[in-house]
Scaffold this active site. Structure first.
Site, short mmCIF file in Angstrom:
data_model
loop_
_atom_site.label_atom_id
_atom_site.label_comp_id
_atom_site.label_asym_id
_atom_site.label_seq_id
_atom_site.Cartn_x
_atom_site.Cartn_y
_atom_site.Cartn_z
N GLU A 43 37.91 23.35 -33.69
CA GLU A 43 36.58 23.77 -34.14
C GLU A 43 36.66 24.28 -35.57
O GLU A 43 37.56 25.07 -35.91
CB GLU A 43 36.05 24.89 -33.24
CG GLU A 43 34.78 25.54 -33.75
CD GLU A 43 34.56 26.93 -33.18
OE1 GLU A 43 33.96 27.77 -33.87
OE2 GLU A 43 35.00 27.19 -32.03
N THR A 73 30.07 28.68 -35.22
CA THR A 73 29.16 29.64 -35.84
C THR A 73 27.79 29.00 -36.09
O THR A 73 27.18 29.17 -37.14
CB THR A 73 29.76 30.23 -37.14
OG1 THR A 73 31.15 30.53 -36.94
CG2 THR A 73 29.06 31.55 -37.49
N LYS A 133 31.15 30.38 -24.02
CA LYS A 133 32.15 31.05 -24.85
C LYS A 133 32.00 32.56 -24.63
O LYS A 133 30.92 33.12 -24.82
CB LYS A 133 31.89 30.70 -26.32
CG LYS A 133 32.59 31.61 -27.32
CD LYS A 133 32.21 31.22 -28.74
CE LYS A 133 32.67 32.24 -29.75
NZ LYS A 133 32.40 31.80 -31.14
#
Length: 200
Positions: A43, A73, A133
């Site tokens: 990522e 993000t 997450k």
């Protein structure tokens, strides 16, 4: 693609790599380190123009090796589109924003939202998500995952934030499906221990 595709994205490997703010060259080098180690999922958080360039380069390198790369993000609808333009195969958010989740779902790109409370887990599940997450994992502690699995056995957690080779096994033993590491990939003393985790 949908939430169910995270099973294939992670490739049943219990470790993923997060390359935050590392620039193009370091991101390229560390993504290669991760893939060589056996980590399938990389990522690249998307916050600056340099991050966008790094994401595009890692996507290019991943394409050469048949690896899918995610953009992290993601906190706005605009970023959903930007990440797709850069070639991201999935999205990761630090928190849970239903508007962003729905935008990702409408675009057909899987999203892994951040959660830290039972209410957030319940809301995420109501939005059709099962892969979540947990952030920040080191602050939540491994015990959180043992407790949260009781009321939400269908949730599958990726633990991120403050994890390296010294504590990753503790989270996996608590039922976490995947742990995320970052700077550990630049520490030769941790690479062997990370490789051992991949064999679990």
């Amino acid at each position: 693609m949908s939430d169910n595709d995270f099973e294939a994205i992670f490739g049943r490997v219990p470790v993923m790599a997060i390359l935050r703010g590392m620039g193009v060259e370091r991101s390229a080098a560390l993504s290669t380190t991760a893939w060589d180690l056996g980590i399938d999922s990389v990522e690249v958080p998307l916050q600056t123009d340099e991050d966008d360039r790094a994401l595009r380069e890692v996507v290019r390198l991943g394409g050469e090796r048949g690896k899918l790369v995610g953009a992290g993000t993601i906190i706005s609808v605009e970023q959903v589109a930007a990440a797709q333009r850069a070639g991201a195969a999935y999205l990761v958010s630090p928190g849970l924003d239903a508007t962003v989740v729905r935008a990702a779902q409408a675009a057909g790109i899987p999203i892994l939202p951040g959660v830290a409370t039972p209410s957030e887990v319940q809301l995420a599940l109501s939005l059709g998500l099962t892969w979540l997450k947990a952030f920040p994992a080191s602050w939540l502690g491994a015990g959180w995952f043992r407790h949260i699995r009781g009321p939400f056995p269908q949730a599958r957690f990726v633990a991120t934030g403050g994890i390296d080779a010294s504590n990753a096994a503790e989270f996996l033993d608590a039922g976490v499906k995947v742990v995320a590491v970052g700077s550990a990939l630049e520490d030769p003393s941790q690479l062997d221990r990370l490789a051992a985790l991949l064999a679990r």
